[in-house]
Design an enzyme around this catalytic site. Sequence first.
Site: not given
Length: 454
Positions: A324, A241, A295, A347, A269, A374
């Site tokens: 997602e 992240k 992402e 997703d 992400d 995802h």
Amino acid sequence: MAPLFSRLKTLLSRDVIISSLTARDVRFPTSACGTGHGSDALHKDPNYSAAYAVLTAASSNSEGGSLYSGHGLTFTIGRGNEVVCAAIKSLEPLVVGRSLVDIFTDFASFWHSLTCETQLRWIGPEKGAIHLAVAAVINALWDLWGKIECKPVWELLSDMSPEEIISLIDWQYLSDAITKDEALAILHKQYPSRRERVEDLKENGYPAYITSAGWMGYSDEVVEERLQSALKSGFTKFKMKVSRDLSVDKHRCELIRSILGPNVPLMMDANQCWDVDEAIAHMTALSVYKPLWIEEPTSPDDILGHAKIGRALRPLGIGIATGEHCHNRVMFKQFLESGAMDYCQIDSCRLGGINENIAVMLLAQKFGVPVCPHAGGCGLCEMTQHLSIFYYICINDKRESQMLEYADHLHEHFVYPSIIKNGCYIVPTDHGYSTKMKDQSLLEYEFPKGIKWT
């Protein structure tokens, strides 16, 4: 009549109908222990949750109990889960009393009847809580169908003819981007060699990447410990992240690269935290750490913004991954047609269940964009492994371009949890969609009873 649907009619009579639909609010206190599980730049205290739908089906001429049951869910991160449960209950009049044979042999029409009901569609259409609710119901139906056929859902899908697969999809709004004939051509191309890929998957599994080492709330010590553990477990692809604080991100990148080395695939992400130009500047600065993709760099609804970010970052070797939070197949169509997406992240719950996910897989294949779904949330790994396995068998045979997310929590609450070996998903063999939760977990974590919430 297509072979699978003909067999279905021999297994079920038309009087086997859906007799009940229940929704249960299940919440796990993943934020309560302060470990940072699931945390990112915007979602700092997630309580991974599920709006859990259970369908029962019985013969209308039978005095006995239910003959079949199907379990489905949609994923949330805590507050608002009760809203999705209420939306599931609002679908009950459209579902209960329907014949299973009629549903499964004309699944596209049934799906359309849920998403385009003349009044409920006003609180969508095909987005938000009502679409999450549709996903829970559709996922439960697929679980039920797999149990009837005594097959895992990936196998149920992979045994279908191209024509049967096409019949599952509501084609409204798609014909300008992909026609049924184009979709059939994609499926027919892969049809003769399906068995080879089934054997490949049974022998080698489906490639995964791990997110569990890179949650935003983890300390350096926890990140290092989890990376080392993942490497020992056979993982070769990782995701971290990133945040609004560039200095924090550079520090975390230095730490991760010092453990993984310079060439192990590393994804990043942002979880929607940046404006468009901010995303370009931030990722340009992080490009020295060789991320494969960024992402959700900005608002998940900003198609033109993603396209602009992509144009700026692709020369640096960074792709754009998103999906997602993409509402429906129409929004995916726009991402794909505009060149705003390099990795398509479907997703299993944000879209309206398997049927719509198949439509997006076919769209992505036409536009040459790999599908890397995802997963990682409550029950998502369990469901999405079926989608990715089907995708490889029936749609895209390029194994090197494929991977599925994995996070290592909450699997113990499922009767048939996903299993990882040497960094790959082991092909599930249990009948259904792997969505059934353990009775004890439901008893302990159903809201508002069970655990004490503050």
